[in-house]
Design a protein around this motif. Structure first.
Motif, PDB file in Angstrom:
ATOM      1  N   VAL A  70      11.157   9.007 -51.288  1.00  0.00           N
ATOM      2  CA  VAL A  70      12.037   9.588 -50.278  1.00  0.00           C
ATOM      3  C   VAL A  70      12.450   8.483 -49.312  1.00  0.00           C
ATOM      4  CG1 VAL A  70      10.999  11.874 -50.444  1.00  0.00           C
ATOM      5  CG2 VAL A  70      10.117  10.258 -48.780  1.00  0.00           C
ATOM      6  N   ASN A  71      13.372   8.792 -48.425  1.00  0.00           N
ATOM      7  CA  ASN A  71      13.795   7.842 -47.405  1.00  0.00           C
ATOM      8  C   ASN A  71      12.634   7.616 -46.441  1.00  0.00           C
ATOM      9  OD1 ASN A  71      14.780   6.824 -44.884  1.00  0.00           O
ATOM     10  ND2 ASN A  71      16.841   7.407 -45.500  1.00  0.00           N
ATOM     11  N   ALA A  72      12.037   6.434 -46.492  1.00  0.00           N
ATOM     12  CA  ALA A  72      10.847   6.145 -45.695  1.00  0.00           C
ATOM     13  C   ALA A  72      11.110   6.252 -44.199  1.00  0.00           C
ATOM     14  CB  ALA A  72      10.309   4.764 -46.041  1.00  0.00           C
ATOM     15  N   THR A  73      12.267   5.792 -43.748  1.00  0.00           N
ATOM     16  CA  THR A  73      12.585   5.853 -42.321  1.00  0.00           C
ATOM     17  C   THR A  73      12.652   7.297 -41.848  1.00  0.00           C
ATOM     18  OG1 THR A  73      13.825   3.792 -42.515  1.00  0.00           O
ATOM     19  CG2 THR A  73      14.247   5.131 -40.567  1.00  0.00           C
ATOM     20  N   PHE A  74      13.261   8.163 -42.640  1.00  0.00           N
ATOM     21  CA  PHE A  74      13.339   9.583 -42.292  1.00  0.00           C
ATOM     22  C   PHE A  74      11.935  10.198 -42.253  1.00  0.00           C
ATOM     23  CE2 PHE A  74      13.873  14.059 -43.626  1.00  0.00           C
ATOM     24  CZ  PHE A  74      14.615  14.509 -42.546  1.00  0.00           C
ATOM     25  N   TYR A  75      11.115   9.895 -43.241  1.00  0.00           N
ATOM     26  CA  TYR A  75       9.742  10.410 -43.305  1.00  0.00           C
ATOM     27  C   TYR A  75       8.957   9.960 -42.078  1.00  0.00           C
ATOM     28  CZ  TYR A  75       5.122  11.488 -45.240  1.00  0.00           C
ATOM     29  OH  TYR A  75       3.871  11.990 -45.433  1.00  0.00           O
ATOM     30  N   TRP A  76       9.036   8.679 -41.746  1.00  0.00           N
ATOM     31  CA  TRP A  76       8.319   8.153 -40.580  1.00  0.00           C
ATOM     32  C   TRP A  76       8.793   8.835 -39.299  1.00  0.00           C
ATOM     33  CZ3 TRP A  76       9.652   2.610 -42.458  1.00  0.00           C
ATOM     34  CH2 TRP A  76       8.802   2.265 -43.517  1.00  0.00           C
ATOM     35  N   SER A  77      10.086   9.088 -39.221  1.00  0.00           N
ATOM     36  CA  SER A  77      10.651   9.736 -38.049  1.00  0.00           C
ATOM     37  C   SER A  77      10.096  11.157 -37.876  1.00  0.00           C
ATOM     38  CB  SER A  77      12.175   9.779 -38.162  1.00  0.00           C
ATOM     39  OG  SER A  77      12.742  10.529 -37.135  1.00  0.00           O
ATOM     40  N   VAL A  79       7.269  12.450 -39.255  1.00  0.00           N
ATOM     41  CA  VAL A  79       5.826  12.405 -38.998  1.00  0.00           C
ATOM     42  C   VAL A  79       5.558  11.936 -37.563  1.00  0.00           C
ATOM     43  CG1 VAL A  79       3.625  11.364 -39.665  1.00  0.00           C
ATOM     44  CG2 VAL A  79       5.209  12.126 -41.420  1.00  0.00           C
ATOM     45  N   GLY A  80       6.339  10.980 -37.083  1.00  0.00           N
ATOM     46  CA  GLY A  80       6.199  10.545 -35.691  1.00  0.00           C
ATOM     47  C   GLY A  80       6.497  11.670 -34.717  1.00  0.00           C
ATOM     48  N   GLY A  81       7.526  12.456 -35.013  1.00  0.00           N
ATOM     49  CA  GLY A  81       7.859  13.609 -34.183  1.00  0.00           C
ATOM     50  C   GLY A  81       6.746  14.645 -34.187  1.00  0.00           C
ATOM     51  N   VAL A  99      -0.659  14.084 -43.541  1.00  0.00           N
ATOM     52  CA  VAL A  99       0.596  13.540 -44.060  1.00  0.00           C
ATOM     53  C   VAL A  99       0.872  12.130 -43.539  1.00  0.00           C
ATOM     54  CG1 VAL A  99       1.646  15.788 -44.508  1.00  0.00           C
ATOM     55  CG2 VAL A  99       2.061  14.658 -42.327  1.00  0.00           C
ATOM     56  N   SER A 100       0.275  11.781 -42.398  1.00  0.00           N
ATOM     57  CA  SER A 100       0.491  10.428 -41.869  1.00  0.00           C
ATOM     58  C   SER A 100      -0.220   9.369 -42.705  1.00  0.00           C
ATOM     59  CB  SER A 100       0.052  10.334 -40.410  1.00  0.00           C
ATOM     60  OG  SER A 100      -1.347  10.434 -40.299  1.00  0.00           O
ATOM     61  N   ARG A 101      -1.133   9.781 -43.565  1.00  0.00           N
ATOM     62  CA  ARG A 101      -1.798   8.837 -44.477  1.00  0.00           C
ATOM     63  C   ARG A 101      -0.819   8.211 -45.462  1.00  0.00           C
ATOM     64  NH1 ARG A 101      -6.950  12.469 -46.392  1.00  0.00           N
ATOM     65  NH2 ARG A 101      -7.746  12.919 -44.315  1.00  0.00           N
ATOM     66  N   PHE A 102       0.324   8.841 -45.629  1.00  0.00           N
ATOM     67  CA  PHE A 102       1.291   8.385 -46.619  1.00  0.00           C
ATOM     68  C   PHE A 102       2.477   7.672 -45.978  1.00  0.00           C
ATOM     69  CE2 PHE A 102      -1.125  11.906 -48.205  1.00  0.00           C
ATOM     70  CZ  PHE A 102      -1.545  11.435 -49.435  1.00  0.00           C
ATOM     71  N   MET A 103       2.280   7.140 -44.792  1.00  0.00           N
ATOM     72  CA  MET A 103       3.355   6.453 -44.075  1.00  0.00           C
ATOM     73  C   MET A 103       3.750   5.153 -44.780  1.00  0.00           C
ATOM     74  SD  MET A 103       4.151   8.187 -41.260  1.00  0.00           S
ATOM     75  CE  MET A 103       4.563   7.181 -39.873  1.00  0.00           C
ATOM     76  N   GLY A 104       2.844   4.539 -45.502  1.00  0.00           N
ATOM     77  CA  GLY A 104       3.130   3.282 -46.164  1.00  0.00           C
ATOM     78  C   GLY A 104       4.066   3.418 -47.349  1.00  0.00           C
ATOM     79  N   ASP A 105       3.980   4.533 -48.072  1.00  0.00           N
ATOM     80  CA  ASP A 105       4.800   4.715 -49.276  1.00  0.00           C
ATOM     81  C   ASP A 105       5.000   6.219 -49.502  1.00  0.00           C
ATOM     82  OD1 ASP A 105       6.207   4.248 -51.601  1.00  0.00           O
ATOM     83  OD2 ASP A 105       4.428   3.915 -52.823  1.00  0.00           O
ATOM     84  N   PRO A 106       5.866   6.853 -48.703  1.00  0.00           N
ATOM     85  CA  PRO A 106       6.049   8.294 -48.856  1.00  0.00           C
ATOM     86  C   PRO A 106       6.721   8.627 -50.175  1.00  0.00           C
ATOM     87  CG  PRO A 106       7.619   7.417 -47.293  1.00  0.00           C
ATOM     88  CD  PRO A 106       6.680   6.285 -47.653  1.00  0.00           C
ATOM     89  N   ARG A 107       6.264   9.696 -50.786  1.00  0.00           N
ATOM     90  CA  ARG A 107       6.847  10.182 -52.042  1.00  0.00           C
ATOM     91  C   ARG A 107       7.345  11.599 -51.826  1.00  0.00           C
ATOM     92  NH1 ARG A 107       7.011   6.396 -56.309  1.00  0.00           N
ATOM     93  NH2 ARG A 107       5.476   4.843 -55.755  1.00  0.00           N
TER      94      ARG A 107
END
Length: 110
Positions: A70-77, A79-81, A99-107
């Motif tokens: 998935v788009n990592a930037t979107f995922y990080w955004s 999860v950060g929210g 879910v924050s455990r997968f911040m390095g390589d979201p799928r």
């Protein structure tokens, strides 16, 4: 403080950094309903129905997934929210931490 510092607009606090503050005579209530609504809209989940269970029981996620990325930037955004939302919704802390455990390589989950 007004004797030492120049101040203006010292009305009762009602909103600060995305946190709604409601002050009663004997209580102070913090909430983030507007922030949560914006986060749901941004994630495309505004029309989803609420549920009692925050996370599927016995859910096992793995970093060794074959699912599409998935788009990592979107995922990080997102999860950060959610991490910021934990300030007033401590009941979601476990799910957000999971879910924050997968911040390095979201799928993407299919």
């Amino acid at each position: 403080m007004t004797a030492r510092f120049r101040m203006s607009g010292l009305d009762a606090l009602s909103y600060y950094l995305g946190i709604e503050v409601r002050q009663g005579k004997d209580e102070l209530t913090l909430g983030q309903s507007a922030y949560a609504s914006k986060l749901l809209e941004r994630s495309g989940m505004a029309e989803c129905k609420p549920c009692v269970t925050l996370m599927e029981e016995r859910l096992k996620l793995t970093k060794a997934s074959t699912a599409a990325k998935v788009n990592a930037t979107f995922y990080w955004s997102i999860v950060g929210g959610l991490s910021y939302l934990v300030h007033t919704r401590s009941n979601i802390a476990f799910a957000v931490g999971y879910v924050s455990r997968f911040m390095g390589d979201p799928r993407e989950d299919h």
